[in-house]
Write a protein that holds these residues in place. Structure first.
Motif, mmCIF file in Angstrom:
data_model
loop_
_atom_site.group_PDB
_atom_site.id
_atom_site.type_symbol
_atom_site.label_atom_id
_atom_site.label_comp_id
_atom_site.label_asym_id
_atom_site.label_seq_id
_atom_site.Cartn_x
_atom_site.Cartn_y
_atom_site.Cartn_z
ATOM 1 N N THR A 5 0.935 -1.261 0.173
ATOM 2 C CA THR A 5 0.117 0.001 -0.102
ATOM 3 C C THR A 5 0.947 1.271 -0.023
ATOM 4 O O THR A 5 1.854 1.198 0.592
ATOM 5 C CB THR A 5 -1.008 -0.112 1.162
ATOM 6 O OG1 THR A 5 -0.100 0.035 2.315
ATOM 7 C CG2 THR A 5 -1.740 -1.089 1.289
ATOM 8 N N PHE A 6 0.323 2.172 -0.458
ATOM 9 C CA PHE A 6 0.928 3.541 -0.567
ATOM 10 C C PHE A 6 0.186 4.814 -0.594
ATOM 11 O O PHE A 6 -0.781 4.474 -1.577
ATOM 12 C CB PHE A 6 1.974 3.467 -1.761
ATOM 13 C CG PHE A 6 2.756 4.878 -1.971
ATOM 14 C CD1 PHE A 6 2.474 5.586 -2.858
ATOM 15 C CD2 PHE A 6 4.039 4.845 -1.087
ATOM 16 C CE1 PHE A 6 3.369 6.712 -3.157
ATOM 17 C CE2 PHE A 6 4.751 6.067 -1.402
ATOM 18 C CZ PHE A 6 4.396 6.965 -2.288
ATOM 19 N N ARG A 7 0.217 5.965 0.016
ATOM 20 C CA ARG A 7 -0.373 7.067 -0.219
ATOM 21 C C ARG A 7 -0.080 7.715 -1.321
ATOM 22 O O ARG A 7 1.152 8.270 -1.370
ATOM 23 C CB ARG A 7 -0.396 7.794 1.046
ATOM 24 C CG ARG A 7 -1.007 7.318 2.300
ATOM 25 C CD ARG A 7 -1.236 7.941 3.527
ATOM 26 N NE ARG A 7 0.088 8.586 3.843
ATOM 27 C CZ ARG A 7 0.410 9.458 4.871
ATOM 28 N NH1 ARG A 7 -0.730 9.873 5.498
ATOM 29 N NH2 ARG A 7 1.553 10.109 5.134
ATOM 30 N N GLY A 43 -5.412 0.385 -1.188
ATOM 31 C CA GLY A 43 -6.482 -0.549 -1.190
ATOM 32 C C GLY A 43 -7.389 -0.463 -2.335
ATOM 33 O O GLY A 43 -8.476 -1.319 -2.346
ATOM 34 N N ASN A 44 -6.918 -0.171 -3.215
ATOM 35 C CA ASN A 44 -7.535 -0.510 -4.784
ATOM 36 C C ASN A 44 -7.155 -1.791 -5.275
ATOM 37 O O ASN A 44 -6.109 -2.474 -4.737
ATOM 38 C CB ASN A 44 -6.888 0.772 -5.583
ATOM 39 C CG ASN A 44 -7.459 1.956 -5.249
ATOM 40 O OD1 ASN A 44 -8.917 2.256 -5.357
ATOM 41 N ND2 ASN A 44 -6.756 2.856 -4.937
ATOM 42 N N PRO A 45 -7.568 -2.312 -6.473
ATOM 43 C CA PRO A 45 -7.548 -3.427 -7.011
ATOM 44 C C PRO A 45 -6.144 -3.906 -7.225
ATOM 45 O O PRO A 45 -5.321 -2.836 -7.659
ATOM 46 C CB PRO A 45 -8.473 -3.427 -7.933
ATOM 47 C CG PRO A 45 -9.407 -2.447 -7.869
ATOM 48 C CD PRO A 45 -8.906 -1.409 -6.948
ATOM 49 N N PHE A 101 -7.370 7.124 -8.838
ATOM 50 C CA PHE A 101 -7.280 8.371 -8.097
ATOM 51 C C PHE A 101 -7.801 9.577 -8.779
ATOM 52 O O PHE A 101 -7.705 10.694 -8.351
ATOM 53 C CB PHE A 101 -5.823 8.637 -7.560
ATOM 54 C CG PHE A 101 -5.145 7.634 -6.461
ATOM 55 C CD1 PHE A 101 -5.443 7.622 -5.148
ATOM 56 C CD2 PHE A 101 -4.486 6.547 -7.024
ATOM 57 C CE1 PHE A 101 -4.964 6.558 -4.380
ATOM 58 C CE2 PHE A 101 -4.063 5.433 -6.035
ATOM 59 C CZ PHE A 101 -4.413 5.589 -4.932
ATOM 60 N N GLY A 102 -7.909 9.396 -10.009
ATOM 61 C CA GLY A 102 -8.401 10.499 -11.014
ATOM 62 C C GLY A 102 -7.414 10.897 -11.918
ATOM 63 O O GLY A 102 -6.139 11.146 -11.575
ATOM 64 N N PRO A 103 -7.737 11.355 -13.155
ATOM 65 C CA PRO A 103 -6.761 12.142 -13.816
ATOM 66 C C PRO A 103 -5.951 13.175 -13.452
ATOM 67 O O PRO A 103 -7.014 14.198 -12.714
ATOM 68 C CB PRO A 103 -7.529 12.371 -15.254
ATOM 69 C CG PRO A 103 -8.590 11.470 -15.238
ATOM 70 C CD PRO A 103 -8.943 11.158 -13.595
#
Length: 642
Positions: free
Chosen positions: A4-6, A437-439, A462-464
């Motif tokens: 995981t990573f922010r 936590g994404n796929p 996370f969005g463009p």
């Protein structure tokens, strides 16, 4: 592997990564501070013109062509100097001119490199050019450089092709990166004691491998590229010597810790440091030197390791290469430092030069002669191709269209672009990854390294525009200076330069300004030549005191250049000869035998470096592809029997 990573940390890391350093191309941001202190001592290198360069080119080709009378008949330094170096009369004339102006000079054994020391005022008078101090408005760095073009005296004009060292504005970049994903979670593995952690995670095959992306070792490299059969035959680099050319000193204990920590048995007391021009000292590039030694010396654990370090600048870098080649002790040489090829062009360096002037001002030609000498002496030379994908200026200048920003043309790195050096590119090995936590996503086959695959992931989840990774990846493309060499004439997949490539600067006061127009459809030298795993996401362990001890998640084409040098040390022991210039040999093998079960090469068919995609043939994303070292060894040994 699931981690995981922010993503906010990723954006911060990339901002720092792309900040880079000031180069010759930021002329609109220079502040002239007046004449430099006249008594300041400097070292300058003069490169003398080769005698019979065309004949030298033919000789080099013959040394790697089976059946030629000169096949494998490499020259000593003295033989090179006698055949291709400057004459006694030329050297006497040059040294007499310098001495008359109070300048001290030393001619290297190759008779083409002259090191000169003196004060700025002495050099200013000798070359009739005022030397000023400037300040970069972008970084605050103060540097000196001539305020007008040098005037070559008639006594030197027929003999000297380059004068390096009077401009210390440009500095070279280390081509290593740390993965954003592991920046927060890098493993310390118990400080400097890595033995237990690594051996418990040992992968099948080589016992020194970890099998863990981000914590790969030289043992994993041996597993990936079929090196283990050579080790099983007792081939460990004995009798071979590898050299590292670098712009930072390091602590040799770091390399010893790395090798012992992964359980690798090595030849003792084998590292020798050679400080050129006073040496570089310990600096923020010391981790680069550590990894170069760890990788080259780890893949060839019984080879001798020479480390040539010099101050970061054109003359220091050239002098370190010149010393390594003139000493002629190393069978293979690698460097993991470079700068965009275009930073050498006259358009960015000569007052009044036209924006389409892509002739260089000496540095490219000076390095070229040193690399030709190495090839004639049988020394295999490798250079990292860069970590900015197909847009090499991005790490040094950033990119964009806003005020104070530069555009990003398709460009390649130097010295990797030189035809007499083997350019080391980068791939991504298979890996599974996830963020926040994404796929889980995955790379299922070895691919051209470019973080466009991560860009797509972040854009999706996370969005463009949330994260901008452009253009981190393995350097590759087409030279705008060096013409396509003969060994690439029959290679499927080589490219010409693209149209309408310009380096523009959005001047805060004057608006957009074109600094450089690159030639359209120029049939230039393509790079890289060979690629291996370089993506920090599938990266390596590093032991470096200056980087905090034992850390993980390191990558960049910096790893590939010393790996190829270490592999060359193994091939040299196996063959009983120096290997010489790789390029004509590997392109011939690929053109004739292609890919397949017994080929020395694996094509890289997926991925991209933001412009050039993987393909089942040569591609400027990954070159010929990756290696099967056992098969390459078999082919080379069979050629030596001709």
């Amino acid at each position: 592997m699931l981690t995981t990573f922010r993503h906010t940390t990723l954006a911060t890391a990339l901002t720092l990564l792309l900040a880079g350093t000031a180069h010759a191309a930021d002329a609109p941001q220079r502040l002239d501070m007046g004449v430099a202190r006249s008594s300041r001592p400097v070292n300058v290198t003069l490169m003398l013109k080769l005698h019979d360069e065309a004949g030298l080119e033919r000789f080099i080709q013959q040394t790697v062509t089976p059946g030629s009378a000169n096949f494998q008949k490499f020259l000593s330094t003295a033989e090179f100097a006698r055949r291709y170096g400057a004459t006694d009369a030329q050297i006497t004339r040059v040294q007499r001119y310098l001495a008359a102006r109070g300048l001290r000079s030393e001619v290297l054994a190759n008779r083409i490199t002259v090191r000169v020391s003196g004060s700025l005022s002495q050099f200013s008078r000798a070359f009739r050019a005022p030397i000023h101090n400037y300040r970069s408005l972008a970084t605050g760095k103060v540097f000196h450089r001539p305020s007008a073009a040098l005037v070559m005296p008639t006594e030197l004009a027929d003999s000297v092709i380059a004068t390096l060292g009077l401009d210390n504005e440009s500095t070279y970049l280390s081509h290593r990166l740390n993965t954003p994903r592991l920046a927060q979670t890098r493993s310390r593995l118990g400080g400097l004691n890595v033995t237990g952690a690594l051996r418990s995670a040992s992968a099948a095959g080589n016992p020194t491998a970890s099998g863990q992306p981000g914590e790969y070792t030289v043992g994993d490299v041996a597993n990936f590229y079929n090196i283990n059969p050579l080790y099983q035959r007792g081939i460990r680099g004995a009798g071979s010597t590898v050299a590292i050319v670098t712009l930072a000193d390091f602590d040799p204990a770091d390399a010893e810790t790395y090798w012992s920590g992964i359980g690798l048995v090595t030849k003792p007391y084998r590292i020798q440091r050679i400080h050129v021009d006073g040496g570089a000292g310990i600096n923020d590039g010391s981790g680069e030197t550590a990894l170069d030694v760890e990788q080259a010396g780890g893949l060839a654990p019984f080879a001798r390791v020479l480390v040539y370090d010099a101050p970061n600048g054109a003359s220091g870098f050239l002098d370190a290469f010149g010393q390594a080649v003139s000493d002629n002790c190393a069978d293979s040489i690698s460097t993991s430092w470079g700068m965009p090829e275009v930073f050498s062009f006259a358009a960015l360096n000569v007052n009044g030069a036209k924006v389409n002037d892509t002739t260089d001002v000496g540095s490219l030609r000076a390095f070229h002669q040193i690399f030709m000498e190495a090839a004639a002496q049988g020394q295999s030379v490798f250079a990292a191709s860069g970590d900015s994908g197909a847009y090499d200026t991005v790490r040094g200048l950033g990119r964009g269209t806003g005020v104070g920003e530069f555009t990003a043309p398709l460009t390649v790195d130097s010295p990797a672009s030189d035809p007499y050096i083997t350019a080391a590119g980068g791939t991504t090995t298979p890996v599974r990854f996830a963020f926040g936590g994404n796929p889980v996503a995955s790379i299922t086959q070895e691919s051209v390294w470019g973080w466009s695959y991560l860009q797509r992931y972040f854009d999706t989840y996370f969005g463009p525009g949330t994260v901008d990774l452009f253009s981190v990846g393995g350097g590759g493309g087409v030279s705008s200076y060096w013409r396509r060499p003969a060994y690439q004439f029959l290679t499927r997949g080589v490219r010409a330069t693209e149209n309408k490539q310009t380096l523009d600067y959005n001047d805060p006061s004057a608006g957009p300004t074109t600094l450089l127009k690159l030639p359209n459809h120029f049939h230039g030298r393509n790079l890289p030549d060979i690629s291996l795993n370089a993506d920090p996401e599938t990266g390596y362990l590093l032991v470096s005191t200056t980087d905090g001890g034992v850390t993980s998640g390191w990558g960049g084409t910096s790893f590939v250049a010393p790996q190829l040098s270490g592999i060359t040390a193994l091939l040299r022991q196996s063959a009983g000869h120096r290997i010489g210039l790789w390029n004509p040999q590997v392109y011939f093998l690929q053109n004739v035998f292609g890919y397949g079960r017994y080929s020395p090469f694996n094509s890289v068919n997926a991925g991209d470096n933001w412009f050039y995609r993987g393909a089942p043939h040569f591609t400027p994303g990954a070159g010929i592809g990756t290696l099967d070292v056992e098969n390459l060894d078999l082919f080379l040994r069979s050629r030596y029997r001709f």
